[in-house]
Scaffold this active site. Structure first.
Site, PDB file in Angstrom:
ATOM      1  N   TYR A  64       0.811  -1.210   0.000  1.00 19.65           N
ATOM      2  CA  TYR A  64       0.000   0.000   0.000  1.00 19.65           C
ATOM      3  C   TYR A  64       0.847   1.264   0.000  1.00 19.65           C
ATOM      4  O   TYR A  64       2.009   1.253   0.387  1.00 19.65           O
ATOM      5  CB  TYR A  64      -1.006   0.007   1.152  1.00 19.65           C
ATOM      6  CG  TYR A  64      -0.473   0.261   2.542  1.00 19.65           C
ATOM      7  CD1 TYR A  64      -0.434   1.554   3.070  1.00 19.65           C
ATOM      8  CD2 TYR A  64      -0.063  -0.781   3.354  1.00 19.65           C
ATOM      9  CE1 TYR A  64       0.011   1.786   4.368  1.00 19.65           C
ATOM     10  CE2 TYR A  64       0.372  -0.564   4.650  1.00 19.65           C
ATOM     11  CZ  TYR A  64       0.416   0.724   5.155  1.00 19.65           C
ATOM     12  OH  TYR A  64       0.855   0.947   6.438  1.00 19.65           O
ATOM     13  N   CYS A  65       0.225   2.342  -0.473  1.00 17.73           N
ATOM     14  CA  CYS A  65       0.824   3.677  -0.476  1.00 17.73           C
ATOM     15  C   CYS A  65      -0.306   4.678  -0.253  1.00 17.73           C
ATOM     16  O   CYS A  65      -1.353   4.336   0.276  1.00 17.73           O
ATOM     17  CB  CYS A  65       1.565   3.943  -1.783  1.00 17.73           C
ATOM     18  SG  CYS A  65       0.489   4.049  -3.232  1.00 17.73           S
ATOM     19  N   ARG A  66      -0.118   5.903  -0.676  1.00 18.54           N
ATOM     20  CA  ARG A  66      -1.136   6.925  -0.467  1.00 18.54           C
ATOM     21  C   ARG A  66      -2.365   6.694  -1.344  1.00 18.54           C
ATOM     22  O   ARG A  66      -3.487   6.730  -0.877  1.00 18.54           O
ATOM     23  CB  ARG A  66      -0.538   8.311  -0.749  1.00 18.54           C
ATOM     24  CG  ARG A  66      -1.525   9.444  -0.603  1.00 18.54           C
ATOM     25  CD  ARG A  66      -0.842  10.801  -0.884  1.00 18.54           C
ATOM     26  NE  ARG A  66      -1.852  11.811  -1.114  1.00 18.54           N
ATOM     27  CZ  ARG A  66      -2.404  12.081  -2.295  1.00 18.54           C
ATOM     28  NH1 ARG A  66      -2.024  11.398  -3.364  1.00 18.54           N
ATOM     29  NH2 ARG A  66      -3.318  13.011  -2.423  1.00 18.54           N
ATOM     30  N   MET A  93      -4.162   4.575   1.039  1.00 24.93           N
ATOM     31  CA  MET A  93      -4.606   5.133   2.315  1.00 24.93           C
ATOM     32  C   MET A  93      -5.688   6.192   2.135  1.00 24.93           C
ATOM     33  O   MET A  93      -6.480   6.425   3.040  1.00 24.93           O
ATOM     34  CB  MET A  93      -3.426   5.709   3.100  1.00 24.93           C
ATOM     35  CG  MET A  93      -2.494   4.659   3.667  1.00 24.93           C
ATOM     36  SD  MET A  93      -3.276   3.556   4.895  1.00 24.93           S
ATOM     37  CE  MET A  93      -3.854   2.183   3.896  1.00 24.93           C
TER      38      MET A  93
END
Length: 101
Positions: A64-66, A93
Protein backbone atom coordinates in the site's frame (compact mmCIF):
# COMPACT_ATOMS: atom_id res chain seq x y z
CA UNK A 1 0.08 -8.48 -9.41
CA UNK A 2 -3.54 -8.53 -8.39
CA UNK A 3 -5.63 -5.91 -6.65
CA UNK A 4 -7.26 -5.94 -3.24
CA UNK A 5 -9.85 -3.44 -2.02
CA UNK A 6 -9.79 -1.60 1.29
CA UNK A 7 -12.96 -3.46 2.25
CA UNK A 8 -11.39 -6.87 1.56
CA UNK A 9 -8.23 -5.99 3.48
CA UNK A 10 -10.14 -4.58 6.47
CA UNK A 11 -12.21 -7.78 6.67
CA UNK A 12 -9.07 -9.92 6.62
CA UNK A 13 -7.40 -7.80 9.32
CA UNK A 14 -10.57 -7.95 11.44
CA UNK A 15 -10.63 -11.75 11.00
CA UNK A 16 -7.14 -11.93 12.48
CA UNK A 17 -5.49 -13.41 9.39
CA UNK A 18 -1.71 -13.52 9.28
CA UNK A 19 -0.94 -10.96 6.60
CA UNK A 20 2.25 -9.76 4.95
CA UNK A 21 1.71 -6.04 4.50
CA UNK A 22 4.22 -3.66 2.92
CA UNK A 23 4.00 0.16 3.17
CA UNK A 24 6.01 1.82 0.35
CA UNK A 25 5.27 5.43 1.33
CA UNK A 26 7.82 7.94 2.59
CA UNK A 27 8.56 8.03 6.36
CA UNK A 28 6.64 11.29 6.94
CA UNK A 29 3.53 9.78 5.32
CA UNK A 30 3.78 6.68 7.47
CA UNK A 31 4.17 8.83 10.59
CA UNK A 32 0.86 10.57 9.84
CA UNK A 33 -1.18 7.36 9.55
CA UNK A 34 -0.54 3.72 8.74
CA UNK A 35 -2.19 0.33 9.02
CA UNK A 36 0.98 -1.44 10.07
CA UNK A 37 3.16 -3.79 8.14
CA UNK A 38 6.77 -3.51 7.12
CA UNK A 39 7.97 -0.15 5.86
CA UNK A 40 10.22 -0.01 2.78
CA UNK A 41 9.84 3.22 0.75
CA UNK A 42 9.43 2.77 -3.00
CA UNK A 43 12.90 4.19 -3.66
CA UNK A 44 14.45 1.28 -1.77
CA UNK A 45 12.29 -1.21 -3.67
CA UNK A 46 13.45 0.41 -6.93
CA UNK A 47 17.05 -0.13 -5.81
CA UNK A 48 16.22 -3.77 -4.98
CA UNK A 49 16.94 -3.16 -1.29
CA UNK A 50 14.32 -5.62 -0.04
CA UNK A 51 16.41 -8.04 2.05
CA UNK A 52 14.04 -7.44 4.95
CA UNK A 53 11.20 -9.21 3.09
CA UNK A 54 13.24 -11.72 1.07
CA UNK A 55 11.56 -14.62 2.92
CA UNK A 56 8.15 -13.35 1.71
CA UNK A 57 8.81 -14.43 -1.91
CA UNK A 58 6.17 -17.18 -1.83
CA UNK A 59 3.72 -15.32 0.44
CA UNK A 60 0.81 -13.11 -0.51
CA UNK A 61 2.12 -9.57 -0.03
CA UNK A 62 -0.34 -6.70 0.27
CA UNK A 63 1.35 -3.45 -0.78
CA UNK A 64 0.00 0.00 0.00
CA UNK A 65 0.82 3.68 -0.48
CA UNK A 66 -1.14 6.93 -0.47
CA UNK A 67 -3.26 6.36 -3.58
CA UNK A 68 -2.34 2.98 -5.06
CA UNK A 69 0.07 4.29 -7.70
CA UNK A 70 3.43 3.74 -5.99
CA UNK A 71 2.24 0.44 -4.53
CA UNK A 72 1.31 -0.71 -8.04
CA UNK A 73 4.83 0.14 -9.20
CA UNK A 74 6.27 -1.68 -6.19
CA UNK A 75 4.18 -4.77 -6.99
CA UNK A 76 5.51 -4.87 -10.55
CA UNK A 77 9.09 -4.46 -9.31
CA UNK A 78 8.65 -7.18 -6.69
CA UNK A 79 7.13 -9.47 -9.32
CA UNK A 80 10.22 -8.93 -11.49
CA UNK A 81 12.40 -9.89 -8.48
CA UNK A 82 10.64 -13.25 -8.13
CA UNK A 83 7.90 -12.45 -5.63
CA UNK A 84 4.99 -14.61 -6.69
CA UNK A 85 1.82 -13.18 -5.13
CA UNK A 86 1.69 -9.39 -4.84
CA UNK A 87 -1.53 -7.45 -4.28
CA UNK A 88 -1.97 -3.71 -4.70
CA UNK A 89 -4.32 -1.94 -2.28
CA UNK A 90 -6.65 -0.08 -4.67
CA UNK A 91 -7.00 3.56 -3.65
CA UNK A 92 -4.34 3.23 -0.96
CA UNK A 93 -4.61 5.13 2.31
CA UNK A 94 -6.86 7.75 0.71
CA UNK A 95 -9.55 5.12 0.21
CA UNK A 96 -8.84 3.50 3.59
CA UNK A 97 -9.24 6.75 5.53
CA UNK A 98 -12.34 7.65 3.50
CA UNK A 99 -13.96 4.41 4.68
CA UNK A 100 -12.52 3.79 8.14
CA UNK A 101 -11.19 6.93 9.78
Amino acid sequence: MQNITAEELKQRIDNGEELYILDVREPHERAEFNIGGTHIPLGFVQQMQVDEIEDWKDKEIIVYCRSGNRSGQACMLLDSMGFTNTRNLVGGMLKWTELYK
